[in-house]
Design an enzyme around this catalytic site. Structure first.
Site, PDB file in Angstrom:
ATOM      1  N   ASP A  80      20.853 -16.730 -32.602  1.00 48.06           N
ATOM      2  CA  ASP A  80      20.049 -17.075 -34.186  1.00 48.06           C
ATOM      3  C   ASP A  80      20.380 -16.086 -35.073  1.00 48.06           C
ATOM      4  O   ASP A  80      19.476 -15.427 -35.590  1.00 48.06           O
ATOM      5  CB  ASP A  80      18.599 -17.389 -32.998  1.00 48.06           C
ATOM      6  CG  ASP A  80      18.298 -18.662 -33.014  1.00 48.06           C
ATOM      7  OD1 ASP A  80      18.739 -19.484 -32.073  1.00 48.06           O
ATOM      8  OD2 ASP A  80      17.151 -19.123 -32.264  1.00 48.06           O
ATOM      9  N   ASP A 121      18.968 -22.266 -34.917  1.00 49.09           N
ATOM     10  CA  ASP A 121      18.718 -22.228 -34.607  1.00 49.09           C
ATOM     11  C   ASP A 121      18.019 -23.926 -36.005  1.00 49.09           C
ATOM     12  O   ASP A 121      18.663 -23.440 -36.616  1.00 49.09           O
ATOM     13  CB  ASP A 121      17.338 -22.102 -35.397  1.00 49.09           C
ATOM     14  CG  ASP A 121      15.380 -22.213 -34.610  1.00 49.09           C
ATOM     15  OD1 ASP A 121      14.928 -22.403 -33.588  1.00 49.09           O
ATOM     16  OD2 ASP A 121      14.260 -21.267 -35.381  1.00 49.09           O
ATOM     17  N   HIS A 175      16.703 -26.895 -37.613  1.00 56.64           N
ATOM     18  CA  HIS A 175      14.882 -27.884 -37.292  1.00 56.64           C
ATOM     19  C   HIS A 175      15.231 -29.276 -38.873  1.00 56.64           C
ATOM     20  O   HIS A 175      16.120 -28.692 -39.837  1.00 56.64           O
ATOM     21  CB  HIS A 175      14.321 -27.130 -37.786  1.00 56.64           C
ATOM     22  CG  HIS A 175      13.861 -26.138 -36.764  1.00 56.64           C
ATOM     23  ND1 HIS A 175      13.527 -26.096 -35.372  1.00 56.64           N
ATOM     24  CD2 HIS A 175      13.709 -24.884 -36.615  1.00 56.64           C
ATOM     25  CE1 HIS A 175      13.566 -25.146 -34.625  1.00 56.64           C
ATOM     26  NE2 HIS A 175      13.045 -24.191 -35.339  1.00 56.64           N
ATOM     27  N   HIS A 203       5.548 -26.583 -34.927  1.00 60.11           N
ATOM     28  CA  HIS A 203       6.236 -25.066 -34.750  1.00 60.11           C
ATOM     29  C   HIS A 203       6.312 -24.384 -36.020  1.00 60.11           C
ATOM     30  O   HIS A 203       6.337 -23.728 -36.502  1.00 60.11           O
ATOM     31  CB  HIS A 203       7.821 -25.298 -34.129  1.00 60.11           C
ATOM     32  CG  HIS A 203       8.171 -24.214 -34.379  1.00 60.11           C
ATOM     33  ND1 HIS A 203       8.146 -23.537 -33.627  1.00 60.11           N
ATOM     34  CD2 HIS A 203       9.988 -23.794 -35.217  1.00 60.11           C
ATOM     35  CE1 HIS A 203       9.448 -22.512 -34.272  1.00 60.11           C
ATOM     36  NE2 HIS A 203      10.475 -23.098 -34.762  1.00 60.11           N
ATOM     37  N   HIS A 240      11.385 -22.727 -41.807  1.00 58.59           N
ATOM     38  CA  HIS A 240      13.012 -21.476 -41.201  1.00 58.59           C
ATOM     39  C   HIS A 240      14.033 -22.450 -40.820  1.00 58.59           C
ATOM     40  O   HIS A 240      13.960 -22.982 -40.586  1.00 58.59           O
ATOM     41  CB  HIS A 240      12.468 -20.772 -40.135  1.00 58.59           C
ATOM     42  CG  HIS A 240      11.625 -21.031 -39.197  1.00 58.59           C
ATOM     43  ND1 HIS A 240      10.760 -21.552 -38.519  1.00 58.59           N
ATOM     44  CD2 HIS A 240      12.408 -21.078 -37.839  1.00 58.59           C
ATOM     45  CE1 HIS A 240      10.681 -21.440 -37.644  1.00 58.59           C
ATOM     46  NE2 HIS A 240      11.643 -21.842 -36.761  1.00 58.59           N
ATOM     47  N   LYS A 248      20.089 -26.115 -31.991  1.00 60.81           N
ATOM     48  CA  LYS A 248      18.909 -26.501 -31.287  1.00 60.81           C
ATOM     49  C   LYS A 248      17.627 -26.679 -32.125  1.00 60.81           C
ATOM     50  O   LYS A 248      17.918 -26.643 -32.755  1.00 60.81           O
ATOM     51  CB  LYS A 248      18.042 -25.364 -30.310  1.00 60.81           C
ATOM     52  CG  LYS A 248      18.011 -23.654 -30.559  1.00 60.81           C
ATOM     53  CD  LYS A 248      18.403 -22.801 -29.748  1.00 60.81           C
ATOM     54  CE  LYS A 248      17.615 -21.818 -30.307  1.00 60.81           C
ATOM     55  NZ  LYS A 248      16.359 -21.341 -30.824  1.00 60.81           N
ATOM     56  N   CYS A 293      13.684 -15.950 -29.192  1.00 59.12           N
ATOM     57  CA  CYS A 293      14.545 -17.288 -28.509  1.00 59.12           C
ATOM     58  C   CYS A 293      15.409 -16.031 -28.039  1.00 59.12           C
ATOM     59  O   CYS A 293      16.185 -16.695 -26.425  1.00 59.12           O
ATOM     60  CB  CYS A 293      15.473 -17.567 -29.987  1.00 59.12           C
ATOM     61  SG  CYS A 293      14.275 -18.443 -30.874  1.00 59.12           S
TER      62      CYS A 293
HETATM   63  C1  VGL Z   1      12.332 -17.682 -33.634  1.00 61.48           C
HETATM   64  C2  VGL Z   1      10.525 -17.471 -34.182  1.00 61.48           C
HETATM   65  C3  VGL Z   1      10.332 -18.849 -35.009  1.00 61.48           C
HETATM   66  C4  VGL Z   1      13.580 -17.010 -33.226  1.00 61.48           C
HETATM   67  C5  VGL Z   1      12.859 -18.923 -33.750  1.00 61.48           C
HETATM   68  O1  VGL Z   1      14.937 -16.878 -32.967  1.00 61.48           O
HETATM   69  O2  VGL Z   1      13.398 -15.779 -31.791  1.00 61.48           O
HETATM   70  N1  VGL Z   1      11.861 -17.234 -33.798  1.00 61.48           N
HETATM   71  N2  VGL Z   1      11.052 -19.386 -34.507  1.00 61.48           N
END
Ligand code: VGL
Length: 184
Positions: free
Chosen positions: A9, A50, A52, A58, A72, A97, A139
């Site tokens: 990520d 990530d 989304h 979330h 995000h 994901k 993550c």
């Molecule tokens: C993450 C918070 C929310 C991460 C992803 O990549 O660690 N942290 N979504």
């Protein structure tokens, strides 16, 4: 051993200037880029993203920064892109994901060919993985715990990780160590 690197990520929204900035994210991007530019010795290099669309609660307009977060890594926005330091050509595959769920672990991700991360690594004979990226306490933690559970010999390269908060990062380090990951 056949060794893989999992880059978790390293996306614009998780770096300074993004919607959910993690302090040190840009530095991590630079260090990962430097590692991949050299003769790194990994047999396979993969990245997770990530990705989304609508991950339910979330995302929140009043996030608690534990279970809910600002919007995000929304598909189709620059925040979802890899940080510019990273050359996507250095990745042998990318696993996305979280279309409709939180999906902290990279092992929830799928390749464009719909391969799972564990299956993809095993198919290439990878039995040991190093994990780097953002965020150590979310993550990276979830990805490392799944890597151990999937039977990979797992090492976290802490110098190439950044965490959201000191306390949850300490907890994550303890949990990863306890699970059997090596912290380097
Ligand atoms: C993450 C918070 C929310 C991460 C992803 O990549 O660690 N942290 N979504």
């Amino acid at each position: 051993m056949t060794r893989g690197l999992i880059v978790v990520d390293v996306q614009n929204d998780f770096c300074e200037g993004g919607s959910l900035p993690v302090t040190g994210g840009i530095a991590v991007a630079g260090k990962v880029a430097a590692l991949l530019a050299g003769d790194h010795g990994y047999d396979a290099v993969v990245a997770t993203k990530d990705h989304h669309v609508d991950p339910g609660d979330h995302w929140s307009i009043e996030p608690d920064y534990v279970d809910s977060w600002p919007v995000h890594c929304e598909v189709g926005t620059p925040g979802e892109d890899f940080r510019a330091e990273l050359d996507p050509a250095r990745f042998d595959e990318v696993f996305r994901k979280g279309r409709h769920e939180a999906a902290y672990s990279g092992f929830e991700g799928r390749s464009p060919d719909d391969a799972s991360l564990a299956g993809w690594l095993r198919e290439r004979g990878v039995d040991a993985v190093d994990v780097v990226g953002i965020a150590t306490d979310h993550c990276v933690r979830a990805t490392v715990l799944d890597a151990v559970a999937e039977g990979f010999t797992t090492t976290v390269l802490l110098d190439l990780c950044a965490g959201v908060a000191p306390e949850s990062t300490e907890n994550a380090l303890a949990a990863m160590r306890e699970a059997g990951a090596r912290l380097a």
